[in-house]
Motif scaffolding. Sequence first.
Motif, PDB file in Angstrom:
ATOM      1  N   HIS A  73     -32.054  12.113  -4.459  1.00 25.70           N
ATOM      2  CA  HIS A  73     -32.340  13.490  -3.892  1.00 25.70           C
ATOM      3  C   HIS A  73     -31.932  14.505  -4.678  1.00 25.70           C
ATOM      4  O   HIS A  73     -30.853  14.276  -4.201  1.00 25.70           O
ATOM      5  N   LYS A  77     -34.118  20.242  -4.292  1.00 25.82           N
ATOM      6  CA  LYS A  77     -35.471  20.130  -3.420  1.00 25.82           C
ATOM      7  C   LYS A  77     -36.131  20.421  -2.007  1.00 25.82           C
ATOM      8  O   LYS A  77     -35.089  20.762  -1.673  1.00 25.82           O
ATOM      9  N   THR A  80     -38.497  20.118   3.979  1.00 28.49           N
ATOM     10  CA  THR A  80     -39.771  20.548   4.744  1.00 28.49           C
ATOM     11  C   THR A  80     -39.213  20.435   6.120  1.00 28.49           C
ATOM     12  O   THR A  80     -39.340  21.569   7.295  1.00 28.49           O
ATOM     13  N   GLN A  81     -38.550  19.680   6.866  1.00 29.17           N
ATOM     14  CA  GLN A  81     -37.769  19.847   7.896  1.00 29.17           C
ATOM     15  C   GLN A  81     -36.013  20.898   8.712  1.00 29.17           C
ATOM     16  O   GLN A  81     -35.325  20.430   7.508  1.00 29.17           O
ATOM     17  N   THR A  83     -34.397  19.584  10.373  1.00 32.85           N
ATOM     18  CA  THR A  83     -33.309  17.739  10.156  1.00 32.85           C
ATOM     19  C   THR A  83     -33.081  17.971   8.976  1.00 32.85           C
ATOM     20  O   THR A  83     -31.964  16.949   8.619  1.00 32.85           O
ATOM     21  N   ALA A  84     -33.585  17.800   7.985  1.00 35.69           N
ATOM     22  CA  ALA A  84     -33.324  17.441   6.913  1.00 35.69           C
ATOM     23  C   ALA A  84     -31.944  17.957   5.628  1.00 35.69           C
ATOM     24  O   ALA A  84     -32.492  18.819   5.088  1.00 35.69           O
ATOM     25  N   ILE A  85     -30.790  17.712   6.545  1.00 33.73           N
ATOM     26  CA  ILE A  85     -29.611  18.917   5.575  1.00 33.73           C
ATOM     27  C   ILE A  85     -29.143  17.928   4.802  1.00 33.73           C
ATOM     28  O   ILE A  85     -28.474  16.728   5.421  1.00 33.73           O
ATOM     29  N   ILE A  86     -29.210  17.763   3.590  1.00 34.23           N
ATOM     30  CA  ILE A  86     -28.841  17.277   2.361  1.00 34.23           C
ATOM     31  C   ILE A  86     -27.641  18.184   1.686  1.00 34.23           C
ATOM     32  O   ILE A  86     -27.740  19.398   1.644  1.00 34.23           O
ATOM     33  N   LYS A  87     -26.284  17.483   1.518  1.00 36.56           N
ATOM     34  CA  LYS A  87     -25.302  17.725   1.621  1.00 36.56           C
ATOM     35  C   LYS A  87     -24.749  16.526   0.022  1.00 36.56           C
ATOM     36  O   LYS A  87     -23.798  15.989   0.983  1.00 36.56           O
ATOM     37  N   PRO A  88     -25.404  17.219  -1.158  1.00 39.28           N
ATOM     38  CA  PRO A  88     -24.799  16.283  -2.307  1.00 39.28           C
ATOM     39  C   PRO A  88     -24.088  16.077  -2.477  1.00 39.28           C
ATOM     40  O   PRO A  88     -22.976  17.236  -2.287  1.00 39.28           O
ATOM     41  N   LYS A  93     -26.866  14.557  -6.541  1.00 33.56           N
ATOM     42  CA  LYS A  93     -28.476  13.588  -6.105  1.00 33.56           C
ATOM     43  C   LYS A  93     -27.704  12.385  -5.386  1.00 33.56           C
ATOM     44  O   LYS A  93     -26.527  12.447  -4.810  1.00 33.56           O
ATOM     45  N   VAL A  94     -28.956  12.921  -4.535  1.00 32.86           N
ATOM     46  CA  VAL A  94     -28.172  11.365  -3.484  1.00 32.86           C
ATOM     47  C   VAL A  94     -29.183   9.822  -2.906  1.00 32.86           C
ATOM     48  O   VAL A  94     -30.101   9.709  -3.485  1.00 32.86           O
TER      49      VAL A  94
END
Lengths: 168, 309
Positions: A73, A77, A80-81, A83-88, A93-94
């Motif tokens: 991921h 990208k 949508t929410q 809560t979807a906190i992505i810190k790659p 990429k995760v």
Amino acid sequence: MKPLCIAILFILSPLCALCADWDLGQNGNVDLYGFQSCGYDEHNRLAWQIAGRKASVRGPLTTIEGCELVFFHDQNKQNTQETAIIKPDQSGKVRISLKAAACDFNYAMGEIKSDQPIVIDLGDDVDISGVGFDVDLTRHVILLRSTVKLKLKIDKKTAKTLKTGSFK
Amino acid sequence: MTWILRKSCIAAILCTLFICTLRADEAPKKQVTQEEEEQQDELVVSADRMEMQLDGRTVELTGNVRVEDSNMSLTALKMMVYLTESEKDNEKDGEQKKEPKKDEDASHSNMKLQRIEADGEVVLRKLDGTESAMGDHAVYDVKDDTILMTGNCSIIQGKNTMMGDKVVYDRKKAKINIQKPRLTIQIDKKGGKNNGALGNIFTDKDEKDDKKSDNKSQDDKQVEDKPKDDKQVKDKPKDDKTVEDKPKDDKAVEVKPKDNKPAEVKPKEDKTVNDKPKAEKQVENKTKEDKKVEDKTKDDGKKRRFFNW
């Protein structure tokens, strides 16, 4: 000389099959060892990767033994929410990996199905397992059919420090 | 030779010291990991079906959904699990990023639980069986470490039930709290009849009355539970004297069914009672709460009998 060449080719031919490229879009009847396939997103970034010990290609369907599916991921990208906190990491990429004993891979439809048990690795704190799964590679949806079990680890330290007061 | 021996001894001593320092460094790390494990709690979620959205980091569970930990269990028809990437791990990853990385180690995710939402027939039970809570909707927040239930909330503790707007369960203290409670307590009637201070004096008469009431049909039970003195006290206080002076009439009234049919024993004096159907209907239509009040007034009636004697 000719029989020697033929013998050498006969010996080397399985080795060639191991490192050969096979177009899964075309219907065929081939057994592949050390199978690996991947898919890319709209921006030509690596989105998913599937690998297996052995792959039996029978027409549009490929049966993979000892399969491992990895989702990548990217930080750019859409989330949508909130809560979807992505810190790659640096590569952006995760990685989320799925492991199963066997699965049926349909490259044209972008689907993976299986009746075997599956284990999903989301890190040290979240473990998911189940029996029977369906994966949609385009929508990035994983469906477990039965006996789903999630193990969620909660850090008590963070809960203590963040908790301001109990309800009375 | 002596030089060699000395050098070898020195080397051996240095090696042992080096090994000891290494082990000393390792020992506290192991303790830290054990402490870390003790400070971590685990939730086990089981269900029949799961759908995971990788982009949204959500997990939807349906069919016999159950969450368990060391103190409680929570069941619901449907549950949503929200995951997030942990910040601490990202800081650690940041430190690791400086080092030359392998593809496998660098890109592996570390998801953590953020919250859980449960919908539909949510039931929370303590594993020791002392308390349970029910509601239509529940939310577990990892930061607060509490479960908030809303929608037709109720707590059951033994025979007692408590209704309220919201129920909060503290996982650490394993305690259930309720907002705006409405308590319902069940009282056993059998235990309260002859336990009063003046009850023993009237045992003979009370026992006779009870025997007669026990032999009657279900339709008469409402009348049995409503002593005549109390009826007449509520509806016609003036008539109490007449009833008290006429114990026979009381028996006749007890025999009467709801339909106000003619009683089996009908002395002439009972006509006064028969002419009063409204009072009987009011008596028949009384609820349990009225019965409780009547039970209380029984003692008052008994007291009056005592003093009238």
